[in-house]
Write a protein that holds these residues in place. Structure first.
Motif, PDB file in Angstrom:
ATOM      1  N   ILE A 101      27.995  67.214  53.340  1.00 47.32           N
ATOM      2  CA  ILE A 101      28.757  66.193  54.243  1.00 47.32           C
ATOM      3  C   ILE A 101      27.806  65.290  54.869  1.00 47.32           C
ATOM      4  CG2 ILE A 101      29.717  66.120  56.357  1.00 47.32           C
ATOM      5  CD1 ILE A 101      30.697  69.089  54.945  1.00 47.32           C
ATOM      6  N   TYR A 102      27.417  64.204  54.544  1.00 50.39           N
ATOM      7  CA  TYR A 102      26.468  63.225  54.606  1.00 50.39           C
ATOM      8  C   TYR A 102      26.801  62.134  55.874  1.00 50.39           C
ATOM      9  CZ  TYR A 102      23.076  59.671  54.640  1.00 50.39           C
ATOM     10  OH  TYR A 102      22.289  58.521  55.113  1.00 50.39           O
ATOM     11  N   ARG A 103      26.081  61.920  57.004  1.00 49.25           N
ATOM     12  CA  ARG A 103      26.544  61.006  57.833  1.00 49.25           C
ATOM     13  C   ARG A 103      25.230  60.327  57.958  1.00 49.25           C
ATOM     14  NH1 ARG A 103      30.613  62.643  57.157  1.00 49.25           N
ATOM     15  NH2 ARG A 103      32.087  63.398  58.736  1.00 49.25           N
ATOM     16  N   ASP A 104      25.453  58.747  58.042  1.00 51.08           N
ATOM     17  CA  ASP A 104      24.232  57.760  58.341  1.00 51.08           C
ATOM     18  C   ASP A 104      23.602  58.105  59.528  1.00 51.08           C
ATOM     19  OD1 ASP A 104      23.820  56.454  55.892  1.00 51.08           O
ATOM     20  OD2 ASP A 104      25.253  54.961  56.413  1.00 51.08           O
ATOM     21  N   SER A 105      24.662  58.317  60.668  1.00 51.47           N
ATOM     22  CA  SER A 105      24.340  58.469  62.106  1.00 51.47           C
ATOM     23  C   SER A 105      25.147  59.701  62.674  1.00 51.47           C
ATOM     24  CB  SER A 105      24.421  57.308  62.837  1.00 51.47           C
ATOM     25  OG  SER A 105      23.868  57.812  64.175  1.00 51.47           O
ATOM     26  N   VAL A 106      24.809  60.628  63.379  1.00 52.22           N
ATOM     27  CA  VAL A 106      25.675  61.628  63.816  1.00 52.22           C
ATOM     28  C   VAL A 106      25.213  62.022  65.332  1.00 52.22           C
ATOM     29  CG1 VAL A 106      24.389  63.549  62.987  1.00 52.22           C
ATOM     30  CG2 VAL A 106      26.947  63.802  63.380  1.00 52.22           C
ATOM     31  N   GLY A 107      25.959  62.376  66.246  1.00 52.72           N
ATOM     32  CA  GLY A 107      25.520  62.846  67.519  1.00 52.72           C
ATOM     33  C   GLY A 107      24.596  64.100  67.171  1.00 52.72           C
ATOM     34  N   SER A 108      24.932  65.038  66.527  1.00 55.45           N
ATOM     35  CA  SER A 108      23.997  66.114  66.333  1.00 55.45           C
ATOM     36  C   SER A 108      24.610  66.709  65.176  1.00 55.45           C
ATOM     37  CB  SER A 108      24.204  67.105  67.493  1.00 55.45           C
ATOM     38  OG  SER A 108      23.947  68.430  67.153  1.00 55.45           O
ATOM     39  N   THR A 109      23.847  67.101  64.337  1.00 52.41           N
ATOM     40  CA  THR A 109      24.240  67.777  63.032  1.00 52.41           C
ATOM     41  C   THR A 109      24.752  69.336  63.302  1.00 52.41           C
ATOM     42  OG1 THR A 109      22.077  68.707  62.365  1.00 52.41           O
ATOM     43  CG2 THR A 109      22.906  66.590  61.328  1.00 52.41           C
ATOM     44  N   ASN A 110      24.174  69.815  64.253  1.00 53.42           N
ATOM     45  CA  ASN A 110      24.778  71.016  64.556  1.00 53.42           C
ATOM     46  C   ASN A 110      26.001  71.168  65.263  1.00 53.42           C
ATOM     47  OD1 ASN A 110      22.317  72.829  63.900  1.00 53.42           O
ATOM     48  ND2 ASN A 110      22.440  73.914  65.977  1.00 53.42           N
ATOM     49  N   VAL A 111      26.435  70.161  66.047  1.00 55.69           N
ATOM     50  CA  VAL A 111      27.950  69.967  66.536  1.00 55.69           C
ATOM     51  C   VAL A 111      28.603  69.767  65.578  1.00 55.69           C
ATOM     52  CG1 VAL A 111      29.319  68.529  68.000  1.00 55.69           C
ATOM     53  CG2 VAL A 111      26.897  69.352  68.996  1.00 55.69           C
ATOM     54  N   LEU A 112      28.556  68.849  64.524  1.00 57.03           N
ATOM     55  CA  LEU A 112      29.285  68.535  63.278  1.00 57.03           C
ATOM     56  C   LEU A 112      29.503  69.990  62.489  1.00 57.03           C
ATOM     57  CD1 LEU A 112      31.039  66.909  61.761  1.00 57.03           C
ATOM     58  CD2 LEU A 112      29.036  65.983  60.571  1.00 57.03           C
TER      59      LEU A 112
END
Lengths: 147, 262
Positions: free
Chosen positions: B22-33
């Motif tokens: 799962i790729y995101r350009d921007s995320v709050g926190s990869t751990n939370v996702l």
């Protein structure tokens, strides 16, 4: 009977071959029953009528019996009541909680273990302070499912 | 078309054990996702990669500085089938793997501080934070979150970090392909995670960890929430606990806290 009495009783039977324990002091009585998994799960508190108010034929009011749920630490670590020192605690005494809701954290070696409510209800007691060390199986919260 | 997303997916697709990327350009926190995904029952080796994080976190809510286009921010799900008491030391395994990966690319020795800080030339180069929880089916998961300073330069860092942090680029004067670093990170993690599970805990990785651990025999202070401990580091036990000889000659196995050399 206060928070520490409940805590001491829970600690007393944790890890020992005791299925049920009952303790009375003054006008209060508490009974703790171990679940079949061996984990201390339910605490039954029986509120008795004060002796002075008691009618001879009604010494124990069993209709006031309550089931309380103890949420215990899954391992040795440090207890945190909030996501970070600058944030509000997950819950306070009296907070309404849903089963599965995060109500605290136990950390060991940078592994953060979310502590979840075992039942819907209200937080009756918080038995540990923020940053306090906790042992395996030690009670952290008491939830009143009817609260 | 070249993009970080495409190269990440291409690079990690070549690893057969990776279940999903799962790729995101921007995320709050990869751990939370990753934790959100784990709670819905997603399987082991589901991997989250982001180009930047707006709310990257360390222990006790500390900020993990996460600018775009230069560093690695990744989290993934594990579902270890080992005894629960060996779960916490997966944290030490994660730090050790990051140390091996950084050494491979920068060709310099990395040092491990308990539990999982990776230091090169006495500066922090990565951050590792893990979360444990149960999913909707009541099965345990661990989310491992790793941040590595790959191509960041001093001009990207806020002042408060520059003296204590470094990056692979600052150490070598080279720019690294983040996808290649990610590929190697997951390859090495998979290999040592299997070793950890087969040999039940820290003993399975002990030799590799201890050769990078230079705290044995050193005097330390440990701040753990409201508690403070002092003593001499003796060892790390099979559960990953730091074994201390306290100043009154008591042996203590420490599970949590910030360790400071005296």
């Amino acid at each position: 009977m206060d928070v520490n009495d409940v805590k001491e009783l829970l600690e007393l039977i944790e890890g020992k071959d005791i299925i049920e324990i009952e303790y009375s002091h003054g006008d209060k009585k508490i009974r703790i029953v171990r679940s079949s998994s061996g984990r201390v799960k339910k605490a039954q508190e029986v509120q008795q009528a004060r002796p002075a108010e008691v009618q001879p034929e009604a010494e124990v009011d069993t209709t006031a019996e309550k089931l309380l749920v103890s949420v215990n630490s899954p391992f040795v670590g440090t207890f945190y009541c909030a996501p970070s020192p600058s944030e509000k605690p997950f819950v306070e005494i009296g907070s309404r909680v849903k089963k599965g809701q995060t109500i605290g954290i136990v950390e060991a070696m940078k592994l953060m273990n979310a502590i979840e409510a075992d039942a819907d209800g209200s937080v009756k007691q918080i038995l540990k302070k923020d940053g306090e060390p906790v042992e395996f199986g030690e009670p952290l919260f008491i939830i009143d499912p009817e609260g | 078309m070249y993009s970080y997303e495409n190269t990440v997916k291409y690079s990690l697709d070549s690893l057969p054990f990776i279940r999903d990327i799962i790729y995101r350009d921007s995320v709050g926190s990869t751990n939370v996702l990753a934790e959100e995904l784990a709670r819905t029952g997603r399987g082991e080796w589901t991997v989250v990669v982001a180009d930047s994080q707006s709310n990257g976190r360390g222990r006790q809510g500390r900020v993990w500085f996460s600018p775009s286009r230069i560093n690695i921010y990744t989290s993934f799900i594990l579902r270890p089938e080992i005894s629960y008491e060996y779960f916490p030391a997966i944290s030490l395994l994660a730090g050790m793997v990051v140390a091996i990966v950084i050494e491979h690319f920068v060709n310099m020795p990395a040092e491990l501080k308990w539990p999982n800080d990776v230091m090169v030339e006495d500066k922090k180069i990565s951050g590792v934070l893990l979360a444990l929880g149960t999913d909707l089916n009541n099965k345990s998961y661990i989310v491992v979150g790793i941040g590595i300073n790959v191509n960041s330069d001093t001009k990207e860092y806020p002042d408060y970090i520059t003296t204590s942090s470094t990056s692979m680029r600052l150490l070598t004067n080279k720019v690294f392909d983040r996808s290649s670093v990610l590929n190697y990170l997951y390859t090495v993690f998979h290999e040592w995670y299997n070793m950890y599970c087969v040999h039940n805990g820290f003993n399975g990785i002990r030799e590799q960890f201890m050769r990078r651990f230079k705290m044995t025999g050193k005097q330390v202070n440990i701040l753990n929430g409201t508690e403070k401990l002092s003593g001499t580091v003796e060892d790390i036990d099979k559960y990953g606990r730091l074994v201390l000889k306290s100043n009154n000659n008591e042996t203590i196995a420490v599970k949590s806290g910030d360790v400071h050399l005296i």
